[in-house]
Design a protein around this motif. Structure first.
Motif, PDB file in Angstrom:
ATOM      1  N   ARG A 176      10.865  -3.950   5.519  1.00 53.02           N
ATOM      2  CA  ARG A 176      10.682  -5.620   4.964  1.00 53.02           C
ATOM      3  C   ARG A 176      11.889  -6.257   5.397  1.00 53.02           C
ATOM      4  N   THR A 177      12.867  -5.968   5.808  1.00 49.14           N
ATOM      5  CA  THR A 177      14.149  -6.433   6.243  1.00 49.14           C
ATOM      6  C   THR A 177      13.830  -6.880   7.784  1.00 49.14           C
ATOM      7  N   LEU A 178      12.862  -6.268   8.422  1.00 48.86           N
ATOM      8  CA  LEU A 178      12.690  -6.701   9.775  1.00 48.86           C
ATOM      9  C   LEU A 178      11.767  -8.020   9.687  1.00 48.86           C
ATOM     10  N   PHE A 179      11.139  -8.211   8.914  1.00 45.06           N
ATOM     11  CA  PHE A 179      10.086  -9.487   8.985  1.00 45.06           C
ATOM     12  C   PHE A 179      10.801 -10.635   9.556  1.00 45.06           C
ATOM     13  N   THR A 180      10.196 -11.220  10.558  1.00 40.19           N
ATOM     14  CA  THR A 180      10.508 -12.519  10.822  1.00 40.19           C
ATOM     15  C   THR A 180      10.059 -13.845  10.089  1.00 40.19           C
ATOM     16  N   ARG A 181       9.228 -13.607   9.574  1.00 36.61           N
ATOM     17  CA  ARG A 181       8.514 -14.765   8.445  1.00 36.61           C
ATOM     18  C   ARG A 181       8.819 -14.259   7.090  1.00 36.61           C
TER      19      ARG A 181
ATOM     20  N   THR B 190       7.147 -13.330   3.540  1.00 37.16           N
ATOM     21  CA  THR B 190       5.951 -12.895   2.734  1.00 37.16           C
ATOM     22  C   THR B 190       5.378 -13.815   1.851  1.00 37.16           C
ATOM     23  N   PRO B 191       4.051 -14.039   1.810  1.00 38.88           N
ATOM     24  CA  PRO B 191       3.583 -15.070   0.957  1.00 38.88           C
ATOM     25  C   PRO B 191       4.035 -14.721  -0.407  1.00 38.88           C
ATOM     26  N   LYS B 192       4.224 -15.859  -1.296  1.00 38.37           N
ATOM     27  CA  LYS B 192       4.887 -15.761  -2.342  1.00 38.37           C
ATOM     28  C   LYS B 192       3.677 -15.597  -3.921  1.00 38.37           C
ATOM     29  N   SER B 193       2.914 -16.748  -3.771  1.00 37.48           N
ATOM     30  CA  SER B 193       1.959 -16.776  -4.826  1.00 37.48           C
ATOM     31  C   SER B 193       0.698 -15.810  -4.573  1.00 37.48           C
ATOM     32  N   ALA B 194       0.223 -15.510  -5.823  1.00 36.60           N
ATOM     33  CA  ALA B 194      -0.952 -14.673  -5.751  1.00 36.60           C
ATOM     34  C   ALA B 194      -2.232 -15.286  -4.880  1.00 36.60           C
ATOM     35  N   GLN B 195      -2.366 -16.560  -5.143  1.00 36.12           N
ATOM     36  CA  GLN B 195      -3.158 -17.353  -4.122  1.00 36.12           C
ATOM     37  C   GLN B 195      -2.966 -17.095  -2.574  1.00 36.12           C
TER      38      GLN B 195
ATOM     39  N   MET C  37       1.554  -7.608  -4.101  1.00 41.37           N
ATOM     40  CA  MET C  37       2.827  -7.228  -3.217  1.00 41.37           C
ATOM     41  C   MET C  37       2.860  -6.185  -2.063  1.00 41.37           C
ATOM     42  N   GLN C  38       2.377  -4.961  -2.667  1.00 36.90           N
ATOM     43  CA  GLN C  38       2.372  -3.708  -1.828  1.00 36.90           C
ATOM     44  C   GLN C  38       1.183  -3.980  -0.848  1.00 36.90           C
ATOM     45  N   GLU C  39       0.219  -4.368  -0.976  1.00 32.27           N
ATOM     46  CA  GLU C  39      -0.965  -4.488  -0.073  1.00 32.27           C
ATOM     47  C   GLU C  39      -0.212  -5.569   0.967  1.00 32.27           C
ATOM     48  N   THR C  40       0.066  -6.554   0.412  1.00 31.67           N
ATOM     49  CA  THR C  40       0.616  -7.807   1.320  1.00 31.67           C
ATOM     50  C   THR C  40       1.619  -7.367   2.272  1.00 31.67           C
ATOM     51  N   GLU C  41       2.819  -6.660   1.698  1.00 37.16           N
ATOM     52  CA  GLU C  41       3.798  -6.195   2.561  1.00 37.16           C
ATOM     53  C   GLU C  41       3.413  -4.901   3.611  1.00 37.16           C
TER      54      GLU C  41
END
Length: 197
Positions: free
Chosen positions: A26-31, A33-38, A86-90
């Protein structure tokens, strides 16, 4: 080690290596992660090529629930769904960035593993007797490659723990060879574990 002690150690070790790898990725991501559930639901649907069925199966909810969050009709998921989102998105976020870091670690860079855990390799009453230690060790690319390959192939927590233990033992306790090369190292009661690429 009797069954009760083994069960206690297994409970303490649960997910520590997987969590350590996940935090580092997760620290490597350059953008961000989406925050809201939508936003997370829309991201997962994009990755699943619009298949509400596939996303619903991954999250363990109905297709209607997926639709409600995508449209914004539902906004605040229950704790279980929030964690799954959260887990699936990440886990699907920036696969190329993750792949490049894993490739580098497995071929040339290796890992740096930091942990606080019980280590022991000698008889009681000696300086080699087991005790809780804080360690930070550089792990070879071959060990990093084995850990990453095991994770990708669906290894259990126990399997991954054994690989991490072997990597730490080789890098720290067996360093220098000689009589130490055959040293049997105990690694248990992991309080925390971080892995850096």
């Amino acid at each position: 080690m009797d069954d009760q002690q083994h069960a206690r150690v297994s409970a303490l070790l649960r997910h520590k290596p997987f969590d350590g790898l996940g935090r580092e990725e997760r620290t490597l991501f350059t953008r961000p992660t989406p925050k809201s559930a939508q936003a997370r639901m829309k991201f997962l649907l994009t990755r699943a090529k619009g298949s509400t069925k596939a996303v619903a199966e991954r999250l363990g909810v109905s297709r209607r629930t997926v639709e409600r969050y995508r449209s914004g009709a539902a906004k605040t998921p229950q704790k279980r769904l929030q964690e799954a989102l959260m887990q699936e998105t990440e886990s699907h976020r920036q696969p190329q960035v993750r792949a490049q870091a894993r490739q580098r670690a497995g071929t040339s860079g290796g890992f740096v593993i930091s942990c606080r855990a019980y280590f022991g390799f000698g008889p009681e009453g000696t300086s080699d007797a087991g005790r809780v230690r804080d360690l930070m060790v550089a792990v070879s690319p071959s060990h990093a490659s084995a850990i990453l390959a095991a994770q990708e192939s669906g290894a259990t927590d126990k399997d991954l723990h054994a690989l991490v233990a072997e990597a730490i033992a080789d890098a720290y306790f067996r360093q220098g060879g000689g009589r130490r090369a055959s040293l049997e190292v105990q690694f248990a009661d992991v309080e925390w574990l971080d892995i850096k690429f």
